[in-house]
Design an enzyme around this catalytic site. Structure first.
Site, short mmCIF file in Angstrom:
data_model
loop_
_atom_site.label_atom_id
_atom_site.label_comp_id
_atom_site.label_asym_id
_atom_site.label_seq_id
_atom_site.Cartn_x
_atom_site.Cartn_y
_atom_site.Cartn_z
N GLY A 192 0.82 -1.22 0.00
CA GLY A 192 0.00 0.00 0.00
C GLY A 192 0.85 1.26 0.00
N PHE B 96 -1.75 7.18 0.67
CA PHE B 96 -1.42 8.40 1.40
C PHE B 96 -0.31 8.17 2.45
CE2 PHE B 96 -3.13 10.70 5.37
CZ PHE B 96 -2.29 11.80 5.21
N THR C 151 -9.61 -7.37 1.23
CA THR C 151 -8.24 -6.85 1.38
C THR C 151 -7.81 -6.77 2.84
OG1 THR C 151 -8.20 -5.62 -0.70
CG2 THR C 151 -6.81 -4.77 1.06
N THR D 209 -5.83 1.02 13.08
CA THR D 209 -6.49 2.31 13.31
C THR D 209 -7.14 2.37 14.69
OG1 THR D 209 -8.44 3.59 12.63
CG2 THR D 209 -8.43 1.29 12.00
N GLU E 219 -9.96 3.30 15.08
CA GLU E 219 -11.39 3.05 14.86
C GLU E 219 -11.80 1.64 15.31
OE1 GLU E 219 -13.10 4.61 11.25
OE2 GLU E 219 -11.48 6.06 11.04
N ALA F 101 -14.51 -2.86 11.30
CA ALA F 101 -14.65 -4.29 11.62
C ALA F 101 -13.65 -5.11 10.82
CB ALA F 101 -16.08 -4.75 11.34
N LYS G 289 -10.73 -3.98 9.68
CA LYS G 289 -9.40 -3.72 10.25
C LYS G 289 -9.22 -4.52 11.55
CE LYS G 289 -6.63 -1.26 9.01
NZ LYS G 289 -5.50 -1.50 8.05
N ASN H 158 -6.65 9.75 13.26
CA ASN H 158 -6.84 10.30 11.91
C ASN H 158 -5.62 11.08 11.44
OD1 ASN H 158 -9.66 9.78 12.87
ND2 ASN H 158 -10.17 10.65 10.88
N PRO I 111 -19.46 19.43 2.59
CA PRO I 111 -20.62 18.71 3.16
C PRO I 111 -20.33 18.20 4.58
CG PRO I 111 -19.44 17.30 1.60
CD PRO I 111 -18.71 18.62 1.63
N ARG J 113 -12.56 13.85 16.28
CA ARG J 113 -11.46 12.97 15.88
C ARG J 113 -10.17 13.54 16.48
NH1 ARG J 113 -15.35 10.58 14.92
NH2 ARG J 113 -16.00 9.46 13.06
P1 NAD Z 1 -5.13 4.90 1.18
O1 NAD Z 1 -6.53 4.48 0.88
O2 NAD Z 1 -4.67 6.27 0.84
O3 NAD Z 1 -4.10 3.88 0.49
C1 NAD Z 1 -4.30 2.50 0.48
C2 NAD Z 1 -3.29 1.91 -0.48
O4 NAD Z 1 -3.42 0.48 -0.45
C3 NAD Z 1 -3.48 2.34 -1.93
O5 NAD Z 1 -2.23 2.66 -2.52
C4 NAD Z 1 -4.09 1.12 -2.59
O6 NAD Z 1 -3.80 1.02 -3.98
C5 NAD Z 1 -3.45 0.00 -1.79
N1 NAD Z 1 -4.25 -1.23 -1.81
C6 NAD Z 1 -5.57 -1.37 -1.54
N2 NAD Z 1 -5.94 -2.65 -1.68
C7 NAD Z 1 -4.83 -3.34 -2.02
C8 NAD Z 1 -4.57 -4.70 -2.29
N3 NAD Z 1 -5.55 -5.62 -2.24
N4 NAD Z 1 -3.30 -5.08 -2.61
C9 NAD Z 1 -2.30 -4.15 -2.67
N5 NAD Z 1 -2.49 -2.85 -2.44
C10 NAD Z 1 -3.75 -2.45 -2.11
O7 NAD Z 1 -4.97 4.62 2.74
P2 NAD Z 1 -4.15 5.41 3.85
O8 NAD Z 1 -4.99 6.51 4.36
O9 NAD Z 1 -2.78 5.67 3.35
O10 NAD Z 1 -4.09 4.29 4.99
C11 NAD Z 1 -3.03 3.34 5.02
C12 NAD Z 1 -3.27 2.40 6.18
O11 NAD Z 1 -3.36 3.14 7.40
C13 NAD Z 1 -4.57 1.60 6.07
O12 NAD Z 1 -4.32 0.31 6.51
C14 NAD Z 1 -5.53 2.33 7.00
O13 NAD Z 1 -6.49 1.44 7.52
C15 NAD Z 1 -4.57 2.82 8.07
N6 NAD Z 1 -4.99 4.04 8.77
C16 NAD Z 1 -5.29 5.18 8.07
C17 NAD Z 1 -5.64 6.33 8.77
C18 NAD Z 1 -5.94 7.62 8.04
O14 NAD Z 1 -6.31 8.60 8.70
N7 NAD Z 1 -5.77 7.71 6.74
C19 NAD Z 1 -5.70 6.32 10.16
C20 NAD Z 1 -5.39 5.14 10.84
C21 NAD Z 1 -5.02 4.01 10.13
P1 TYD Z 2 -13.12 10.79 7.45
O1 TYD Z 2 -12.11 11.76 6.91
O2 TYD Z 2 -13.94 10.02 6.48
O3 TYD Z 2 -12.35 9.85 8.48
P2 TYD Z 2 -12.98 8.75 9.52
O4 TYD Z 2 -14.41 8.57 9.25
O5 TYD Z 2 -12.19 7.54 9.19
O6 TYD Z 2 -12.71 9.31 10.88
O7 TYD Z 2 -14.12 11.60 8.38
C1 TYD Z 2 -13.65 12.35 9.49
C2 TYD Z 2 -14.86 13.00 10.15
O8 TYD Z 2 -15.42 13.94 9.24
C3 TYD Z 2 -15.96 12.03 10.47
O9 TYD Z 2 -16.56 12.39 11.71
C4 TYD Z 2 -16.95 12.20 9.35
C5 TYD Z 2 -16.79 13.66 8.96
N1 TYD Z 2 -17.02 13.98 7.53
C6 TYD Z 2 -17.92 15.00 7.17
O10 TYD Z 2 -18.54 15.66 8.03
N2 TYD Z 2 -18.11 15.25 5.85
C7 TYD Z 2 -17.46 14.54 4.87
O11 TYD Z 2 -17.70 14.80 3.66
C8 TYD Z 2 -16.53 13.52 5.25
C9 TYD Z 2 -15.79 12.70 4.22
C10 TYD Z 2 -16.35 13.27 6.60
#
Ligand code: NAD
Ligand code: TYD
Length: 335
Positions: A7, A11, A98, A123, A125, A149, A151, A176, A202, A211
Site C-alpha cells: 500500500g 497516502f 483486502t 487504526t 477506529e 470491523a 481492520k 486520523n 458537506p 477525531r
Molecule cells: P489509502 O486508501 O490512501 O491507500 C491504500 C493503499 O493500499 C493504496 O495505494 C491502494 O492502492 C493500496 N491497496 C488497496 N488494496 C490493495 C490490495 N488488495 N493489494 C495491494 N495494495 C492495495 O490509505 P491510507 O490513508 O494511506 O491508509 C493506510 C493504512 O493506514 C490503512 O491500513 C488504514 O487502515 C490505516 N490508517 C489510516 C488512517 C488515516 O487517517 N488515513 C488512520 C489510521 C489508520
Molecule cells: P473521514 O475523513 O472520512 O475519516 P474517519 O471517518 O475515518 O474518521 O471523516 C472524518 C470526520 O469527518 C468524520 O466524523 C466524518 C466527517 N465527515 C464529514 O462531516 N463530511 C465529509 O464529507 C466527510 C468525508 C467526513
C-alpha cells in the site's frame, strides 16, 4: 534492511517510504501496491529512480505474487487496505477481502519466509467510539463500520499468527492522519479542495463528532520507531493529541483559505457515525516518540500544500472521484 511496504502508493504508505529513504541510507524498499482508486504513483514522484526503491504492481490477496516479492525481505509493513468508512457502508466486500484476507496472505508469507518483523498498520477506529476518557491497547475492540470491523479482523489475525506460529507481529493503531497526498474523499483534503473550487463542504450531521488528528509524518516517525525498536507481539496506539470536532476543523480550513461560512453545507449524518475517537499513547511515548508538529501549523501547511499542488488533486477530482462523489449523495448511505 530490505522492507516490503504494501500500500505504498497510498497516502500514509507513500509518506512512509519517503521518510524511510531519507532517514535510512542502508534500507531498501519494495513497494507492493494494487493501485486501486486510492493508489497513485504521483505520490512517489521524485523517488522512482532511487536504486534502493522498487515497485511491484500486485494484489496482497494474490499469494503467488506476494511470495514472488518476498526474496530477501527482512520486514513487512502492511499499509494496504480499503480505508474509507463511507465506501465501506456502500460496499463492504472489498474491505473484507483486502483488510482481512489480504492480511492473512501477508502473514502466511511472513511465516513461510521467517521475516524478522511484521508491522500491521491499524487504526483507532477498531476500539469504536468513546464519550469520555481514552482507549488503551488492552481495551476490547468494538468496531462500528464495515471498515473498522475489517481492520479489527486483520488485527486479530496478526495477533493469532504471533501466538500460534511465533510470527513477529506488531500492530500500530493511529488516529486520523492528515497531510500531503491524502485522497480527497477524506474530510480535510475534501474540504480544502472543495472550498478552493468554490464548492460546498458537506458537513455530516451537527458537525460535533470528534477525531484526534495526527500529522502524517508524525505517524510515520512512530511507525519507523516501532519497526526498529518496538516489542514483538505488542500493540502501540499512535495519536496526535489534537482532538477537534468537525465544525471547528471546517472553520480552521475556511479561515486558512479566507473563505466564509456560506461554504458549509449541512448534510444528513453518516450511518453508524462514531461520535468520538480517543486513544492513550503513553506506551509509544515510553518507546521514545512524541509528535513533533503542532496541529494549527501543520493544518495551515497542509492547506498550503493543496493550494500549491492543484496538478496532484485536480486529476483525481476530475477522474474516479467525480463518479464516487455523485453516487455518494445518491446512495442513501446517510441517516
Ligand atoms: P489509502 O486508501 O490512501 O491507500 C491504500 C493503499 O493500499 C493504496 O495505494 C491502494 O492502492 C493500496 N491497496 C488497496 N488494496 C490493495 C490490495 N488488495 N493489494 C495491494 N495494495 C492495495 O490509505 P491510507 O490513508 O494511506 O491508509 C493506510 C493504512 O493506514 C490503512 O491500513 C488504514 O487502515 C490505516 N490508517 C489510516 C488512517 C488515516 O487517517 N488515513 C488512520 C489510521 C489508520
Ligand atoms: P473521514 O475523513 O472520512 O475519516 P474517519 O471517518 O475515518 O474518521 O471523516 C472524518 C470526520 O469527518 C468524520 O466524523 C466524518 C466527517 N465527515 C464529514 O462531516 N463530511 C465529509 O464529507 C466527510 C468525508 C467526513
Amino acid at each position: 534492511m530490505k522492507i516490503l511496504v504494501t500500500g505504498g502508493a497510498g497516502f500514509i504508505g507513500s509518506n512512509f517510504i519517503r521518510l524511510l529513504l531519507d532517514k535510512h541510507p542502508d534500507h531498501e524498499i519494495v513497494n507492493f501496491d494494487k493501485l486501486t482508486y486510492a493508489g497513485n504513483l504521483d505520490n512517489l514522484k521524485g523517488i522512482e529512480a532511487d536504486p534502493r526503491y522498487q515497485f511491484v504492481h500486485a494484489d496482497i490477496c494474490d499469494a503467488e505474487a506476494v511470495g514472488a516479492a518476498m526474496a530477501g525481505i527482512d520486514a513487512i509493513v502492511n499499509f494496504a487496505a480499503e480505508s474509507h468508512v463511507d465506501r465501506s457502508i456502500g460496499g463492504p466486500a472489498d474491505f473484507i477481502q483486502t483488510d482481512i484476507y489480504g492480511t492473512y496472505v501477508l502473514l502466511e508469507a511472513a511465516r513461510r519466509h521467517n521475516v524478522g518483523r511484521y508491522i500491521q498498520i491499524s487504526t483507532d477506529e477498531v476500539y469504536g467510539s468513546i464519550r469520555d476518557g481514552s482507549f488503551t491497547e488492552t481495551d476490547r475492540l468494538q468496531p462500528s463500520s464495515p471498515y473498522s470491523a475489517s481492520k479489527a479482523g486483520g488485527d486479530m489475525q496478526a495477533m493469532a499468527y504471533h501466538t500460534t506460529f511465533g510470527v513477529p507481529t506488531i500492530i500500530t493503531r493511529s488516529s486520523n492522519n492528515f497531510g500531503p497526498y491524502q485522497y480527497p474523499e477524506k474530510i480535510i483534503p475534501l474540504f480544502i479542495t472543495n472550498m478552493m473550487e468554490g464548492k460546498k463542504a458537506p458537513l455530516y450531521g451537527d458537525g460535533a463528532n470528534v477525531r484526534d488528528w495526527i500529522y502524517v509524518t508524525d505517524n510515520c516517525e512512530a511507525i519507523d520507531l516501532v519497526l526498529h525498536d518496538g516489542e514483538v507481539g505488542e500493540i502501540y496506539n499512535i495519536g496526535g493529541g489534537n482532538e477537534c470536532d468537525n465544525l471547528s476543523i471546517t472553520r480552521l480550513i475556511l479561515a486558512a483559505l479566507h473563505k466564509d461560512e456560506e461554504l458549509i453545507e449541512r448534510v444528513p449524518d453518516r450511518l453508524g457515525h462514531d461520535f468520538r475517537y480517543s486513544i492513550d499513547c503513553s506506551k509509544v511515548k515510553k518507546l521514545g516518540w512524541a509528535p513533533a508538529r503542532s496541529f494549527e501549523d501543520s493544518l495551515r501547511e497542509t492547506v498550503d500544500w493543496y493550494v500549491g499542488n492543484r496538478w496532484w488533486w485536480e486529476k483525481i477530482k476530475n477522474g474516479e472521484f467525480a463518479k464516487y462523489y455523485k453516487e455518494q449523495y445518491e446512495s442513501g448511505n446517510k441517516s
